[in-house]
Design an enzyme around this catalytic site. Structure first.
Site, mmCIF file in Angstrom:
data_model
loop_
_atom_site.group_PDB
_atom_site.id
_atom_site.type_symbol
_atom_site.label_atom_id
_atom_site.label_comp_id
_atom_site.label_asym_id
_atom_site.label_seq_id
_atom_site.Cartn_x
_atom_site.Cartn_y
_atom_site.Cartn_z
ATOM 1 N N GLU A 1 34.637 -29.338 64.570
ATOM 2 C CA GLU A 1 35.559 -30.237 64.456
ATOM 3 C C GLU A 1 36.243 -30.648 65.811
ATOM 4 O OE1 GLU A 1 38.245 -32.544 64.738
ATOM 5 O OE2 GLU A 1 39.457 -31.358 63.209
ATOM 6 N N CYS B 1 43.571 -34.866 67.156
ATOM 7 C CA CYS B 1 42.167 -35.357 67.119
ATOM 8 C C CYS B 1 41.722 -36.631 66.593
ATOM 9 C CB CYS B 1 41.404 -33.998 66.616
ATOM 10 S SG CYS B 1 41.641 -33.906 64.912
#
Length: 555
Positions: free
Chosen positions: A301, A336
């Site tokens: 991720e 993110c």
């Protein structure tokens, strides 16, 4: 005490401006009000009395020959001493992980009572995390290490707590539920199982020092693996304290190893040890290196240059402006999922959307950490990036664009105004400009562009050419427009509708990238099963042998 100013309504300008450690209750004594599991008081750690972290290996908390100084992002003092594990100190970790077979610590045929046990541990942890004092403790540990507003830090803690509530009791064994398919004849049946990997590794980031490592750690444990976990050294105090809480709730100390130190040492452990899978959350550069070093045995991720598209239907300008501000600058843009680029339909350009965003950004202050130190990007890098963008024809700074002043944040960290730079769409799409315009700056920064009805496909082209596909938002209640965008984009976590956002990684839905077979999800049962287990098929064929069976010809 001053550090209580990190709570709701508290002001930190005295600490930031004067760098006066006398304002902090500096003492190495620990009040113990949270329980015997907590070894660090986030209210008291400071330059005069830094906290001390330890490794956990094979059930024992240990020290190392060297320590790392963990710098307080607010005033530059050393607030903690963390183990600086060296390569020649890895053997105990190798030994610990080598004790774990490929079949894991439990699976549907081995030690199934551990599914029940982890349901009980999770229930106890959820109850403890719901205690206001314990909740406050983790809010403070988050704020001390990765400064963010009280609301943002509290949200992280509560998402973590709700995740634990979701998986308490029988939900752990339900997570490992399999399936059956009837066979070709009596006595034959195929059964599918979720199977652990055994020894695994977790490398966690700085920006969500509790939520991300906890959700991945618990998933690994639920499905029978033994993880070794490494947090970013700047924030690893948080996950160490949570592991100690799990021990208090009944977890065996040998079920997980905790390692502090640098990336080179962790790389040695991952590549030279028996680790079958590594889950990595962090930068795309490190992710790619790790993928090669492990021959692809990773779940990632990583970076997200996340887009938001404002559709042709204009309503609720104030709300949409606020959500744009939250997505781009909440947690100082250190998510993110932060809004990296905003595509504004020409209909919105007729409103005061951008001016509202400008005014909202000016509400953010160091006093309440709604703007805070930038832990991985310096002011110099942000300034250079802005200057490079301004060389593009038609580019301009919409607001921000300057470093913060009047603080004592150390130079190793960034401190920058919330910033937006406009770049014309056609200029952005030029090959010589596109990579620059879609470079992620992990801080309070976004690119803004506009488009008209005839340029929708250019917007889609931009989304197609981006390299990472984590989150996205289509802000529109126009069904046909939304369908067209969703059908031609791939981001793994996409919000659609008038209230669409790019940020938000709650416990009630999948959060993760798409369009990458290595992509790791978080939060939902599907995410946990995808990351922390593999499929095993067992075909039972118990007969009976037909009474008229005869030996067939050789084939």
């Amino acid at each position: 005490m001053l550090l209580r100013s990190f709570t709701k309504g508290f002001k930190v300008n005295n600490l930031i401006g004067k760098n006066n450690i006398n304002l902090i209750n500096c003492s190495n004594s620990y009040s113990g009000k949270w329980g015997d599991w907590a070894t660090i008081d986030p209210y008291k750690i400071c330059g005069k009395s830094p906290g001390v972290l330890k490794n956990l290996v094979d059930g024992k908390w240990t020290d190392t020959k060297k320590t790392l100084d963990v710098i307080d992002p607010i005033n530059g003092e050393v607030m903690m001493k963390a183990p600086d594990t060296q390569i020649d100190e890895l053997q105990p970790f190798f030994d610990s992980l080598n004790k774990v077979p490929k079949t894991g610590l439990h699976n549907p045929f081995k030690n199934p009572e551990r599914y029940v046990k982890y349901g009980a541990i999770t229930a106890k942890a959820a109850e403890l995390m719901s205690d206001p004092e314990v909740e406050d403790y983790f809010v403070k540990t988050v704020q001390r290490t990765s400064p963010k507003s009280y609301t943002q830090a509290l949200g992280e803690v509560r998402v973590t707590t709700q995740f634990l509530r979701n998986f308490q009791g029988d939900q752990v064994r339900f997570l490992a539920r399999g399936f059956t398919v009837s066979g070709d004849h009596l006595g034959q049946e195929s059964r599918g199982y979720r199977w652990p990997y055994g020894p695994v590794a977790i490398v966690a980031p700085f920006n969500f020092p509790l939520e991300i490592p906890v959700l991945q750690l618990m998933g690994a444990l639920y499905l029978g693996n033994k993880p070794v976990i490494k947090g970013c050294p700047k924030v690893s105090m948080v996950i160490e304290q949570f592991v100690r809480l799990l021990e208090h709730c009944g977890m065996e100390s040998t079920d997980v190893d905790v390692i502090h130190g640098g990336g080179e040492v962790m790389n040695e452990l991952i590549t030279k040890g028996p680790i079958k899978l590594t889950q990595f959350t962090g930068s795309s550069t490190v992710a790619e290196k790790l993928a090669k070093a492990t021959n692809g045995r990773v779940k990632i991720e990583d970076a997200g240059f996340d887009w938001k598209i404002l559709g042709p239907d204009v309503t609720d300008v104030e709300y949409v402006s606020w959500q744009c501000d939250q997505d781009a600058y909440g947690s100082t843009g250190q998510k993110c999922s932060a809004q990296s680029i905003l595509f504004v339909h020409e209909n919105w350009s007729k409103t005061d959307l951008l001016e509202r965003m400008n005014q909202l950004s000016k509400r953010r202050k160091l006093d309440d950490l709604t703007i805070a130190p930038i832990l991985t990007v310096t002011n110099e890098r942000i300034t250079n990036h802005i200057n490079s963008l301004l060389k593009i024809n038609g580019a301009k700074v919409l607001f921000g664009g300057k470093p913060l002043t009047g603080h004592s944040i150390p130079d190793c960290y960034g401190s920058f105004e919330p910033t937006a730079v406009f770049v014309p769409l056609d200029e952005m799409l030029k090959p010589e400009n596109f990579d620059l315009c879609t470079t992620e700056i992990f801080g309070p920064f976004q690119v803004v562009t506009n488009y008209n009805h005839n340029e929708v496909d250019k917007v889609i082209e931009a989304c197609e050419r981006m390299s990472h596909h984590l989150t996205a938002a289509v802000v529109s209640n126009d069904v046909l427009f939304t369908q067209h965008i969703l059908g031609n984009t791939v981001n793994g976590t996409t919000y659609a509708g008038k209230r669409a956002r790019t940020t938000g990684a709650p416990q009630n839905h999948w959060f993760g990238p798409a369009n990458d077979p290595r992509g790791a999800g978080i939060g939902s049962p599907e995410a946990l099963k995808l990351v922390w287990s593999c499929h095993r098929e067992i075909i039972f064929d118990n007969g009976p042998i037909p009474s008229n069976w005869e030996l067939p010809d050789c084939s």
